[in-house]
Design an enzyme around this catalytic site. Structure first.
Site, PDB file in Angstrom:
ATOM      1  N   LYS A 130     -37.852  32.892  25.054  1.00  0.00           N
ATOM      2  CA  LYS A 130     -38.049  33.403  26.426  1.00  0.00           C
ATOM      3  C   LYS A 130     -37.246  32.544  27.380  1.00  0.00           C
ATOM      4  CE  LYS A 130     -40.723  36.600  28.412  1.00  0.00           C
ATOM      5  NZ  LYS A 130     -41.306  37.801  27.786  1.00  0.00           N
TER       6      LYS A 130
HETATM    7  P1  NAD Z   1     -41.126  44.261  36.771  1.00  0.00           P
HETATM    8  O1  NAD Z   1     -40.327  43.244  37.481  1.00  0.00           O
HETATM    9  O2  NAD Z   1     -40.512  45.556  36.445  1.00  0.00           O
HETATM   10  O3  NAD Z   1     -42.468  44.551  37.607  1.00  0.00           O
HETATM   11  C1  NAD Z   1     -43.340  43.530  37.982  1.00  0.00           C
HETATM   12  C2  NAD Z   1     -44.363  44.075  38.959  1.00  0.00           C
HETATM   13  O4  NAD Z   1     -45.309  43.053  39.263  1.00  0.00           O
HETATM   14  C3  NAD Z   1     -43.779  44.533  40.292  1.00  0.00           C
HETATM   15  O5  NAD Z   1     -44.452  45.687  40.738  1.00  0.00           O
HETATM   16  C4  NAD Z   1     -44.085  43.350  41.223  1.00  0.00           C
HETATM   17  O6  NAD Z   1     -44.187  43.738  42.581  1.00  0.00           O
HETATM   18  C5  NAD Z   1     -45.438  42.926  40.686  1.00  0.00           C
HETATM   19  N1  NAD Z   1     -45.783  41.555  41.012  1.00  0.00           N
HETATM   20  C6  NAD Z   1     -44.995  40.457  40.972  1.00  0.00           C
HETATM   21  N2  NAD Z   1     -45.668  39.381  41.376  1.00  0.00           N
HETATM   22  C7  NAD Z   1     -46.912  39.793  41.673  1.00  0.00           C
HETATM   23  C8  NAD Z   1     -48.080  39.143  42.174  1.00  0.00           C
HETATM   24  N3  NAD Z   1     -48.076  37.848  42.418  1.00  0.00           N
HETATM   25  N4  NAD Z   1     -49.179  39.902  42.370  1.00  0.00           N
HETATM   26  C9  NAD Z   1     -49.186  41.207  42.127  1.00  0.00           C
HETATM   27  N5  NAD Z   1     -48.113  41.888  41.672  1.00  0.00           N
HETATM   28  C10 NAD Z   1     -46.990  41.182  41.451  1.00  0.00           C
HETATM   29  O7  NAD Z   1     -41.679  43.534  35.460  1.00  0.00           O
HETATM   30  P2  NAD Z   1     -42.159  44.190  34.105  1.00  0.00           P
HETATM   31  O8  NAD Z   1     -41.010  44.223  33.179  1.00  0.00           O
HETATM   32  O9  NAD Z   1     -42.929  45.426  34.383  1.00  0.00           O
HETATM   33  O10 NAD Z   1     -43.135  43.033  33.547  1.00  0.00           O
HETATM   34  C11 NAD Z   1     -44.485  42.920  33.988  1.00  0.00           C
HETATM   35  C12 NAD Z   1     -45.253  42.063  32.998  1.00  0.00           C
HETATM   36  O11 NAD Z   1     -45.177  42.656  31.693  1.00  0.00           O
HETATM   37  C13 NAD Z   1     -44.743  40.634  32.817  1.00  0.00           C
HETATM   38  O12 NAD Z   1     -45.830  39.791  32.541  1.00  0.00           O
HETATM   39  C14 NAD Z   1     -43.863  40.733  31.580  1.00  0.00           C
HETATM   40  O13 NAD Z   1     -43.712  39.494  30.927  1.00  0.00           O
HETATM   41  C15 NAD Z   1     -44.679  41.715  30.762  1.00  0.00           C
HETATM   42  N6  NAD Z   1     -43.909  42.410  29.722  1.00  0.00           N
HETATM   43  C16 NAD Z   1     -42.825  43.154  30.035  1.00  0.00           C
HETATM   44  C17 NAD Z   1     -42.141  43.834  29.026  1.00  0.00           C
HETATM   45  C18 NAD Z   1     -40.967  44.732  29.317  1.00  0.00           C
HETATM   46  O14 NAD Z   1     -40.516  45.412  28.392  1.00  0.00           O
HETATM   47  N7  NAD Z   1     -40.470  44.811  30.541  1.00  0.00           N
HETATM   48  C19 NAD Z   1     -42.567  43.708  27.701  1.00  0.00           C
HETATM   49  C20 NAD Z   1     -43.690  42.948  27.417  1.00  0.00           C
HETATM   50  C21 NAD Z   1     -44.363  42.305  28.441  1.00  0.00           C
END
Ligand code: NAD
Length: 444
Positions: A130
């Site tokens: 990561k």
């Molecule tokens: P993203 O950047 O597309 O979206 C993140 C969202 O979280 C946004 O809506 C943002 O406004 C919101 N956010 C950020 N900080 C915040 C806070 N302090 N309080 C409330 N909302 C907040 O990211 P993503 O890819 O959707 O990832 C979200 C989570 O899922 C992360 O923990 C990431 O590690 C996990 N994840 C993502 C993937 C993937 O394929 N993208 C896979 C596994 C896990």
């Protein structure tokens, strides 16, 4: 060849090889505390060989890079980038690349270790990695984002590669960022290798070698877990209610797919605010609004509520899909849902987990719930290796089969052990790693 000058190998404290060092100023909210405690909980169940415990408690490699970027304003800014490589006994390090102002080393260490367990749990030939860059991408224009991405990729050099370490999208990054990373990397290798290194990152756009269905994969995988949970609980999803924190890639795709099954999104929030709509938001319009505006702020629908009111909203499914450590003691006491489905990585701390258990609220743990993303990343990596173009129906069918099979395995293990799904998922992952280590041994 790994750049040994850039990589620092973790060696423990010197006094005690098993002791874990945390970044002190962040100790209270340190994500690596949570990851290490979760691992120790599982180890106490699995009777892991002590030398393997020593190995797995720390990442193999931790890389920190400071790199300068000449921005479109003419100013030169220095950025801090990270790549942590936790374990690669099963295959190349694999894991997201995050662009966020709060990225820090121990966070990357925790997230990298979760990738090791996630890949082992899903039986993928990958290890865990990561990384990211510490900055707020919403404060930069597209051209600056491209410059930052390319310079970071160049600085990573041969510390990434299709058979060594394969980044993917995470918070603040998307297919466009992956396209730039792949293009930069492929322009840094010998011309004859340009095509064979497309798999250096996954989550690329389809035209650049990505796979159809990768963008929705994490959300779709979450939905398969929810379907499995609902079947086991004899719970009818049609007419169920949903609250989602974070409406980016993971949150929006989950809500859109669930809406086709009759699940109503009644509460949603992001870092700019929280909203409620008892009759249900239109998850597609919400996703389009967020795509254009980058946040939920100003969405003309629903009523604004506080973060506390969001977590106290009565709903069937609660999906944290934003940042880590969002559900702690206070939130765990407040929530009124049947199940917490961890779309985000590490959203629930240990105190909260105990409270939720006491209150008979189920948790589908992150390493299972959000593993659909890395499963489809694996399909993309295979597609690139074989120079194939996969079809979306194939991707969705294979993803569904794997998610349901793995969930079934985790449920059975949990019943056999009399433990929760998180411990069961860890135990499956650790047993697989232990078997490989015991056959390969520690060299020399
Ligand atoms: P993203 O950047 O597309 O979206 C993140 C969202 O979280 C946004 O809506 C943002 O406004 C919101 N956010 C950020 N900080 C915040 C806070 N302090 N309080 C409330 N909302 C907040 O990211 P993503 O890819 O959707 O990832 C979200 C989570 O899922 C992360 O923990 C990431 O590690 C996990 N994840 C993502 C993937 C993937 O394929 N993208 C896979 C596994 C896990």
């Amino acid at each position: 060849m790994v750049n040994d000058q850039l990589l620092s190998r973790t060696k423990g404290s010197g006094k005690n090889e098993d002791s874990i060092e945390f970044e002190p100023k962040l100790a209270v909210d340190n994500l690596f505390h949570l990851a290490s405690a979760q691992l120790e909980n599982a180890i106490s169940v699995v009777s892991l060989d002590n030398s393997l415990r020593t190995i797995l408690l720390q990442p193999k490699n931790e890389l920190i890079i400071h790199f300068p970027v000449k921005l479109t304003s003419g100013k030169v800014a220095l950025f801090k980038g990270y790549r942590v490589q936790h374990n690669n006994i099963l295959g190349p390090f694999k894991g997201g690349c995050r662009f966020h102002q709060d990225v820090y080393l121990d966070e990357c260490k925790a997230l990298a270790s979760w990738m090791t367990w996630k890949c082992a749990l899903q039986n993928l030939p990958f290890g865990g990695g990561k990384g990211g860059v510490k900055f707020n991408p919403s404060e930069y224009n597209v051209e600056d984002l491209e410059r930052i991405t390319r310079r970071f990729t160049h600085s990573l050099g041969l510390n990434i590669g299709p058979d060594w370490d394969v980044p993917a999208p995470d918070m603040g990054t998307n297919a466009q960022i992956m396209d730039w990373m792949m293009d930069t990397f492929s322009n840094s290798v010998a011309p004859l290798d340009k095509q064979v290194v497309k798999g250096v990152v996954t989550g690329k756009s389809v035209v650049c070698g990505g796979i159809p269905g990768r963008e929705e994969a994490t959300g779709r995988g979450i939905v398969h877990c929810i379907t499995h949970w609902a079947k086991e609980k004899h719970f009818n999803l049609a007419g169920a209610t949903l609250a989602v924190q974070g409406y980016g890639n993971v949150g929006s795709h989950t809500a859109m797919i669930l809406s086709r099954m009759g699940v109503s999104l009644i509460a949603v929030g992001d870092h700019t605010g929280y909203f409620i709509h008892p009759e249900g938001f239109n998850p597609y319009k919400l996703a389009e609004y967020c795509r254009v505006n980058r946040t939920l702020k100003g969405y003309p629908g629903g009523e604004q509520i506080s973060r506390e009111e969001f977590f106290a909203t009565k709903c069937d499914l609660l999906i944290p899909a934003a940042m880590e450590l969002q559900i702690r003691q206070a939130e765990a006491e407040q929530v009124q849902c049947k199940v917490v489905v961890e779309g985000a990585n590490g959203p629930t701390d240990l105190d909260a987990e105990a409270i939720l258990e006491r209150r008979n609220i189920d948790i589908i743990p992150d390493i299972l719930a959000n593993s659909g993303g890395v499963v489809v990343s694996y399909f993309e990596w295979l597609q690139n290796k074989r120079s194939e173009s996969w079809d979306i129906t194939d991707v969705r069918t294979k993803l569904e089969r794997r998610m349901l099979q793995t969930h079934q395995l985790v449920s059975e293990k949990a019943r056999a052990l009399g433990k929760n799904l998180r411990i069961a998922a860890y135990v499956i992952a650790l047993e697989r790693l232990q078997e490989v280590y015991s056959r390969r041994g520690i060299w020399p």
